[in-house]
Design an enzyme around this catalytic site. Structure first.
Site, PDB file in Angstrom:
ATOM      1  N   ALA A 205       0.848  -1.196   0.000  1.00  0.00           N
ATOM      2  CA  ALA A 205       0.000   0.000   0.000  1.00  0.00           C
ATOM      3  C   ALA A 205       0.883   1.245   0.000  1.00  0.00           C
ATOM      4  O   ALA A 205       2.110   1.136  -0.046  1.00  0.00           O
ATOM      5  CB  ALA A 205      -0.901  -0.018   1.228  1.00  0.00           C
ATOM      6  N   ASN A 206       0.278   2.402   0.047  1.00  0.00           N
ATOM      7  CA  ASN A 206       1.054   3.633   0.207  1.00  0.00           C
ATOM      8  C   ASN A 206       0.286   4.578   1.129  1.00  0.00           C
ATOM      9  O   ASN A 206      -0.802   4.259   1.597  1.00  0.00           O
ATOM     10  CB  ASN A 206       1.367   4.263  -1.151  1.00  0.00           C
ATOM     11  CG  ASN A 206       0.111   4.644  -1.902  1.00  0.00           C
ATOM     12  OD1 ASN A 206      -0.651   5.492  -1.464  1.00  0.00           O
ATOM     13  ND2 ASN A 206      -0.128   3.973  -3.032  1.00  0.00           N
ATOM     14  N   ARG A 207       0.879   5.732   1.395  1.00  0.00           N
ATOM     15  CA  ARG A 207       0.340   6.610   2.448  1.00  0.00           C
ATOM     16  C   ARG A 207      -0.776   7.536   1.982  1.00  0.00           C
ATOM     17  O   ARG A 207      -1.230   8.389   2.736  1.00  0.00           O
ATOM     18  CB  ARG A 207       1.467   7.478   3.010  1.00  0.00           C
ATOM     19  CG  ARG A 207       2.521   6.714   3.740  1.00  0.00           C
ATOM     20  CD  ARG A 207       3.566   7.698   4.270  1.00  0.00           C
ATOM     21  NE  ARG A 207       4.730   7.015   4.778  1.00  0.00           N
ATOM     22  CZ  ARG A 207       4.792   6.437   5.969  1.00  0.00           C
ATOM     23  NH1 ARG A 207       3.753   6.453   6.767  1.00  0.00           N
ATOM     24  NH2 ARG A 207       5.900   5.841   6.353  1.00  0.00           N
ATOM     25  N   SER A 208      -1.216   7.439   0.737  1.00  0.00           N
ATOM     26  CA  SER A 208      -2.227   8.382   0.252  1.00  0.00           C
ATOM     27  C   SER A 208      -3.529   8.260   1.047  1.00  0.00           C
ATOM     28  O   SER A 208      -4.053   7.164   1.244  1.00  0.00           O
ATOM     29  CB  SER A 208      -2.509   8.115  -1.216  1.00  0.00           C
ATOM     30  OG  SER A 208      -3.583   8.915  -1.644  1.00  0.00           O
TER      31      SER A 208
END
Ligand code: CTP
Length: 402
Positions: A205-208
């Site tokens: 995943a990523n932090r968006s």
């Protein structure tokens, strides 16, 4: 969005009166000149000072005590909109019957501006035939009604009659008073970070957070657009938006392949994973099996594909999340992906980008224009992005050719 618009906010005597303070604050933040009026009942629930402090003028309460000899006609005639929040059964009844009993009811009868009422009361009162009849009368006269929500009411009861959220109320005002420079346009916005499964429980995943994409959607709705959000996150849905929930880059691409060809404006605000596991393990990978070797493959570049197939006249907007060489990297993406506009942000700067409520961006147009937006609320950034979109649409060249 509401710059220079004059809104009279009438507050009546219900327990929800305290929520009017938040509505007023948001309207002021959106640029409106907010003129507060309180009924005698409202003063039992809310201090004048609180409302005066957060609005653009001191609260007015009386037909007789003010400096102006005829405050109701002055208020009614100068308003771009009159908002009543909360609206009690008594106020709604008086307004429907044309009774002028105090400054607020006089103002309502003296205005030709749009009127928005936000009823709030106990379920039994809200469902009473007399109240429903009054609502019908008001609706038939063109009064806009922000329907109450279902939820917890004063005294612990649960049911219909709870004041609509400030989000909903402000969205209705924005839709009525906003610039409408995107009326009828179909806008598709992606929001959030994609999640690429490793096994049954783990993802890349990523932090968006999706906040910037949702702010763009809310702003576009306020300007009259039809908006679809292709989203990986669960945030409060801006009133009027359609949400298509997706998780992976492949699902987002499938949604965009369906929605983008008929869109007038496409904004890829999502942070799409660049790589995904080649194989998704069945079940959960067990610790006892040791560290897994996860082989990655590239995901499709959704935006580049949209740029390659861009219909004539469509404005295609991308984002560039960078940690160095902001403008050079963003310009390269703008060209490579055949975009009309790129929103570049340095995600390593404090308060910028992922998860924050604020952002600082540089907007680069295919035509060469550059605009820098200093650290601001994401909604203000959204406004600047859509201002640029409208300039591009209205420029003689329009969107850059596909
Ligand atoms: N994007 C996309 N599909 C991908 C990767 C990115 O559609 N697989 C879009 C993003 O939504 C964004 C723009 O492309 O609008 C730029 O994303 P960014 O992550 O900044 O750039 P990348 O193209 O992935 O390049 P790099 O990671 O090398 O910076």
């Amino acid at each position: 969005m509401l710059q220079g618009r004059r809104i009279v906010v009438g507050v009546t005597g219900g327990i929800a009166a305290y929520k009017a303070v938040e509505v007023c604050r948001r309207l002021v933040d959106a640029g409106a000149h907010v003129v507060p009026v309180m009924t005698a009942g409202a003063e039992r629930f809310l201090g004048r000072t609180t409302l005066s402090a957060l609005c653009s003028e001191p609260v007015q309460t009386s037909l007789w005590n003010e400096v102006s000899p005829i405050p109701h006609t002055r208020l009614g005639q100068s308003a771009d909109l009159v908002l009543v929040v909360p609206a009690t059964a008594r106020l709604l009844g008086a307004y429907a019957a044309g009774l002028s009993t105090d400054l607020l009811t006089n103002t309502l009868l003296a205005t030709r501006a749009p009127v928005v009422v936000c009823p709030a009361m106990h379920t039994e009162m809200w469902e009473h035939p007399a109240v429903q009849h009054n609502m019908q009368v008001l609706r038939s006269r063109g009064v806009h009604v922000v329907e109450p929500d279902e939820g917890r009411l004063a005294g612990g009861d649960i049911g219909a009659g709870r004041l609509a959220t400030p989000d909903r109320i402000v969205a209705v005002v924005e839709q009525l008073l906003g610039p409408h420079d995107m009326a009828g346009l179909r806008v598709v916005v992606t929001a959030g970070g994609t999640r690429e499964p490793i096994d049954a429980v783990r993802v890349i995943a990523n932090r968006s957070s999706g906040k910037q994409g949702y702010a763009i959607a809310a702003e576009a709705l306020g300007r009259g657009a039809d908006v679809t959000i292709v989203s990986t996150v669960e945030l409060p849905v801006p009133i009027g938006a359609v949400v298509r929930s997706v998780e992976t880059a492949a699902e987002m691409q499938a949604a965009m392949n369906e929605l983008a060809p008929t869109a007038d404006v496409v904004v890829m605000a999502a942070a799409v994973a660049d790589f995904r596991p080649v194989d998704r393990a069945q079940g959960k990978l067990k610790k006892a099996a040791g560290p897994p070797q996860i082989v990655l493959e590239a995901t499709p570049d959704i935006l580049a594909a949209l740029g390659a197939a861009k219909p004539a006249g469509q404005v295609l907007v991308g984002f560039a999340a960078e940690t160095s060489d902001l403008v050079a990297n963003a310009e390269a993406k703008l060209r490579r992906k055949n975009l009309d506009l790129i929103v570049a942000n340095d995600v390593s700067a404090p308060g910028v980008g992922f998860q924050h409520d604020t952002n600082a961006v540089t907007l680069l147009c295919a035509g060469g224009d550059a605009t820098t937006i200093e650290l601001s609320d994401k909604r203000q950034v959204a406004r600047a992005v859509l201002d640029s979109v409208c300039v591009i649409r209205n420029s003689p060249r329009g969107a850059s050719p596909s």
